[in-house]
Design a protein around this motif. Structure first.
Motif, PDB file in Angstrom:
ATOM      1  N   MET A  96       0.845  -1.196   0.000  1.00 46.07           N
ATOM      2  CA  MET A  96       0.000   0.000   0.000  1.00 46.07           C
ATOM      3  C   MET A  96       0.880   1.244   0.000  1.00 46.07           C
ATOM      4  O   MET A  96       1.801   1.361   0.802  1.00 46.07           O
ATOM      5  CB  MET A  96      -0.889  -0.005   1.251  1.00 46.07           C
ATOM      6  CG  MET A  96      -1.753   1.207   1.408  1.00 46.07           C
ATOM      7  SD  MET A  96      -2.951   1.305   0.095  1.00 46.07           S
ATOM      8  CE  MET A  96      -3.492   2.962   0.253  1.00 46.07           C
ATOM      9  N   LEU A  97       0.573   2.152  -0.919  1.00 42.42           N
ATOM     10  CA  LEU A  97       1.218   3.458  -0.966  1.00 42.42           C
ATOM     11  C   LEU A  97       0.150   4.476  -0.586  1.00 42.42           C
ATOM     12  O   LEU A  97      -0.715   4.803  -1.399  1.00 42.42           O
ATOM     13  CB  LEU A  97       1.769   3.731  -2.368  1.00 42.42           C
ATOM     14  CG  LEU A  97       2.362   5.108  -2.619  1.00 42.42           C
ATOM     15  CD1 LEU A  97       3.601   5.324  -1.760  1.00 42.42           C
ATOM     16  CD2 LEU A  97       2.695   5.272  -4.093  1.00 42.42           C
ATOM     17  N   HIS A  98       0.168   4.940   0.656  1.00 43.50           N
ATOM     18  CA  HIS A  98      -0.832   5.882   1.151  1.00 43.50           C
ATOM     19  C   HIS A  98      -0.593   7.259   0.540  1.00 43.50           C
ATOM     20  O   HIS A  98       0.548   7.628   0.251  1.00 43.50           O
ATOM     21  CB  HIS A  98      -0.773   5.960   2.683  1.00 43.50           C
ATOM     22  CG  HIS A  98      -1.932   6.677   3.282  1.00 43.50           C
ATOM     23  ND1 HIS A  98      -1.913   8.027   3.534  1.00 43.50           N
ATOM     24  CD2 HIS A  98      -3.155   6.227   3.653  1.00 43.50           C
ATOM     25  CE1 HIS A  98      -3.077   8.382   4.050  1.00 43.50           C
ATOM     26  NE2 HIS A  98      -3.848   7.309   4.124  1.00 43.50           N
ATOM     27  N   VAL A  99      -1.666   8.028   0.323  1.00 44.39           N
ATOM     28  CA  VAL A  99      -1.531   9.365  -0.284  1.00 44.39           C
ATOM     29  C   VAL A  99      -0.545  10.240   0.483  1.00 44.39           C
ATOM     30  O   VAL A  99       0.160  11.046  -0.121  1.00 44.39           O
ATOM     31  CB  VAL A  99      -2.893  10.096  -0.437  1.00 44.39           C
ATOM     32  CG1 VAL A  99      -3.750   9.449  -1.494  1.00 44.39           C
ATOM     33  CG2 VAL A  99      -3.624  10.198   0.870  1.00 44.39           C
ATOM     34  N   SER A 100      -0.452  10.081   1.777  1.00 42.08           N
ATOM     35  CA  SER A 100       0.468  10.892   2.586  1.00 42.08           C
ATOM     36  C   SER A 100       1.929  10.544   2.306  1.00 42.08           C
ATOM     37  O   SER A 100       2.828  11.301   2.671  1.00 42.08           O
ATOM     38  CB  SER A 100       0.173  10.711   4.072  1.00 42.08           C
ATOM     39  OG  SER A 100       0.456   9.380   4.477  1.00 42.08           O
TER      40      SER A 100
ATOM     41  N   ILE B 225       2.060  -4.225   3.957  1.00 46.08           N
ATOM     42  CA  ILE B 225       3.334  -3.657   3.534  1.00 46.08           C
ATOM     43  C   ILE B 225       3.056  -2.226   3.114  1.00 46.08           C
ATOM     44  O   ILE B 225       2.209  -1.978   2.263  1.00 46.08           O
ATOM     45  CB  ILE B 225       3.936  -4.442   2.355  1.00 46.08           C
ATOM     46  CG1 ILE B 225       4.128  -5.908   2.756  1.00 46.08           C
ATOM     47  CG2 ILE B 225       5.251  -3.815   1.908  1.00 46.08           C
ATOM     48  CD1 ILE B 225       4.384  -6.827   1.599  1.00 46.08           C
ATOM     49  N   GLY B 226       3.725  -1.277   3.750  1.00 45.95           N
ATOM     50  CA  GLY B 226       3.553   0.138   3.436  1.00 45.95           C
ATOM     51  C   GLY B 226       4.771   0.685   2.716  1.00 45.95           C
ATOM     52  O   GLY B 226       5.906   0.370   3.072  1.00 45.95           O
ATOM     53  N   LEU B 227       4.528   1.504   1.690  1.00 49.88           N
ATOM     54  CA  LEU B 227       5.609   2.107   0.906  1.00 49.88           C
ATOM     55  C   LEU B 227       5.579   3.623   1.023  1.00 49.88           C
ATOM     56  O   LEU B 227       4.546   4.208   1.344  1.00 49.88           O
ATOM     57  CB  LEU B 227       5.457   1.745  -0.580  1.00 49.88           C
ATOM     58  CG  LEU B 227       5.458   0.276  -0.963  1.00 49.88           C
ATOM     59  CD1 LEU B 227       5.231   0.127  -2.457  1.00 49.88           C
ATOM     60  CD2 LEU B 227       6.757  -0.389  -0.548  1.00 49.88           C
ATOM     61  N   THR B 228       6.709   4.246   0.723  1.00 55.32           N
ATOM     62  CA  THR B 228       6.794   5.697   0.596  1.00 55.32           C
ATOM     63  C   THR B 228       7.537   6.029  -0.695  1.00 55.32           C
ATOM     64  O   THR B 228       8.344   5.224  -1.173  1.00 55.32           O
ATOM     65  CB  THR B 228       7.511   6.360   1.789  1.00 55.32           C
ATOM     66  OG1 THR B 228       7.412   7.783   1.655  1.00 55.32           O
ATOM     67  CG2 THR B 228       8.967   5.960   1.891  1.00 55.32           C
ATOM     68  N   MET B 229       7.230   7.212  -1.245  1.00 57.80           N
ATOM     69  CA  MET B 229       7.947   7.736  -2.412  1.00 57.80           C
ATOM     70  C   MET B 229       8.403   9.165  -2.129  1.00 57.80           C
ATOM     71  O   MET B 229       8.663   9.926  -3.040  1.00 57.80           O
ATOM     72  CB  MET B 229       7.034   7.751  -3.652  1.00 57.80           C
ATOM     73  CG  MET B 229       6.627   6.415  -4.144  1.00 57.80           C
ATOM     74  SD  MET B 229       5.780   6.370  -5.749  1.00 57.80           S
ATOM     75  CE  MET B 229       5.014   7.950  -5.944  1.00 57.80           C
ATOM     76  N   ARG B 230       8.503   9.539  -0.875  1.00 60.48           N
ATOM     77  CA  ARG B 230       8.757  10.930  -0.509  1.00 60.48           C
ATOM     78  C   ARG B 230      10.231  11.336  -0.513  1.00 60.48           C
ATOM     79  O   ARG B 230      10.544  12.477  -0.227  1.00 60.48           O
ATOM     80  CB  ARG B 230       8.144  11.228   0.851  1.00 60.48           C
ATOM     81  CG  ARG B 230       6.617  11.239   0.784  1.00 60.48           C
ATOM     82  CD  ARG B 230       6.024  11.579   2.100  1.00 60.48           C
ATOM     83  NE  ARG B 230       6.358  12.948   2.444  1.00 60.48           N
ATOM     84  CZ  ARG B 230       5.529  13.815   2.943  1.00 60.48           C
ATOM     85  NH1 ARG B 230       4.281  13.479   3.160  1.00 60.48           N
ATOM     86  NH2 ARG B 230       5.920  15.019   3.253  1.00 60.48           N
ATOM     87  N   GLN B 231      11.141  10.444  -0.837  1.00 53.59           N
ATOM     88  CA  GLN B 231      12.560  10.812  -0.908  1.00 53.59           C
ATOM     89  C   GLN B 231      12.997  10.894  -2.370  1.00 53.59           C
ATOM     90  O   GLN B 231      12.339  10.357  -3.260  1.00 53.59           O
ATOM     91  CB  GLN B 231      13.432   9.776  -0.177  1.00 53.59           C
ATOM     92  CG  GLN B 231      13.316   9.846   1.325  1.00 53.59           C
ATOM     93  CD  GLN B 231      12.100   9.107   1.858  1.00 53.59           C
ATOM     94  OE1 GLN B 231      11.713   8.087   1.327  1.00 53.59           O
ATOM     95  NE2 GLN B 231      11.496   9.621   2.912  1.00 53.59           N
ATOM     96  N   SER B 232      14.137  11.549  -2.612  1.00 55.05           N
ATOM     97  CA  SER B 232      14.639  11.646  -3.984  1.00 55.05           C
ATOM     98  C   SER B 232      15.045  10.251  -4.452  1.00 55.05           C
ATOM     99  O   SER B 232      15.456   9.401  -3.656  1.00 55.05           O
ATOM    100  CB  SER B 232      15.808  12.618  -4.069  1.00 55.05           C
ATOM    101  OG  SER B 232      16.926  12.081  -3.421  1.00 55.05           O
ATOM    102  N   GLY B 233      14.913  10.032  -5.747  1.00 63.28           N
ATOM    103  CA  GLY B 233      15.230   8.727  -6.327  1.00 63.28           C
ATOM    104  C   GLY B 233      14.079   7.756  -6.273  1.00 63.28           C
ATOM    105  O   GLY B 233      14.202   6.622  -6.726  1.00 63.28           O
TER     106      GLY B 233
END
Length: 152
Positions: A70-74, A124-132
């Motif tokens: 899961m990639l939460h909007v936050s 499983i939680g994901l983030t995309m908030r960092q560079s790369g």
């Protein structure tokens, strides 16, 4: 699935099969088996690639192969995220970047709770908030902009 080993994808070789055990009251026969296999072993903070399979108002479900994350909007961006229900897209308000089913993405594992007894209950939680990190489209755009800046 085994928490210590990972998520079994395939058995590639059976090395040894021991004698079977019959347990009274159980119709099965149980064998000790030594085998080689391919497994997905996730770890906190690991960077992983997957494909968006569904978007909702609260985020995106990402296929990692044998299991979804899961990639939460936050965890998508610092930008405010709008959900376009008609087109099934998450849209960043300021940058107009989009996430939709079929998009490839690179994310980092920030939450990991595997359930051996009920694998579908795993979280499983994901983030995309960092560079790369981001969708492959976003990453390609960033690479091209960087190349243009450097005159390449």
């Amino acid at each position: 699935m085994d928490k210590a080993i990972g998520i079994f994808i395939a058995v590639t070789k059976i090395c040894e099969i021991g004698e079977g055990d019959i347990i009274p009251g159980d119709g099965g026969v149980y064998y000790s088996v030594t085998f080689e296999s391919i497994v997905l072993r996730l770890a906190h903070q690991e960077v992983i690639e997957g494909v968006v399979v569904e978007t909702t108002s609260f985020g995106a479900f990402v296929s990692l192969g044998p299991i979804d994350a899961m990639l939460h909007v936050s965890q998508i961006s610092d930008d405010y995220i709008n959900y376009d229900e008609k087109n099934g897209m998450l849209i960043c308000q300021d940058t107009k970047r989009q996430i939709k089913a079929g998009d490839g993405l690179r994310g980092r594992v920030v939450a990991l709770s595997l359930s051996e007894r009920e694998p579908r209950e795993s979280k499983i939680g994901l983030t995309m908030r960092q560079s790369g990190l981001g969708t492959t489209t976003w990453l390609d755009e960033e690479f091209e902009a960087e190349q243009a800046e450097n005159g390449a």
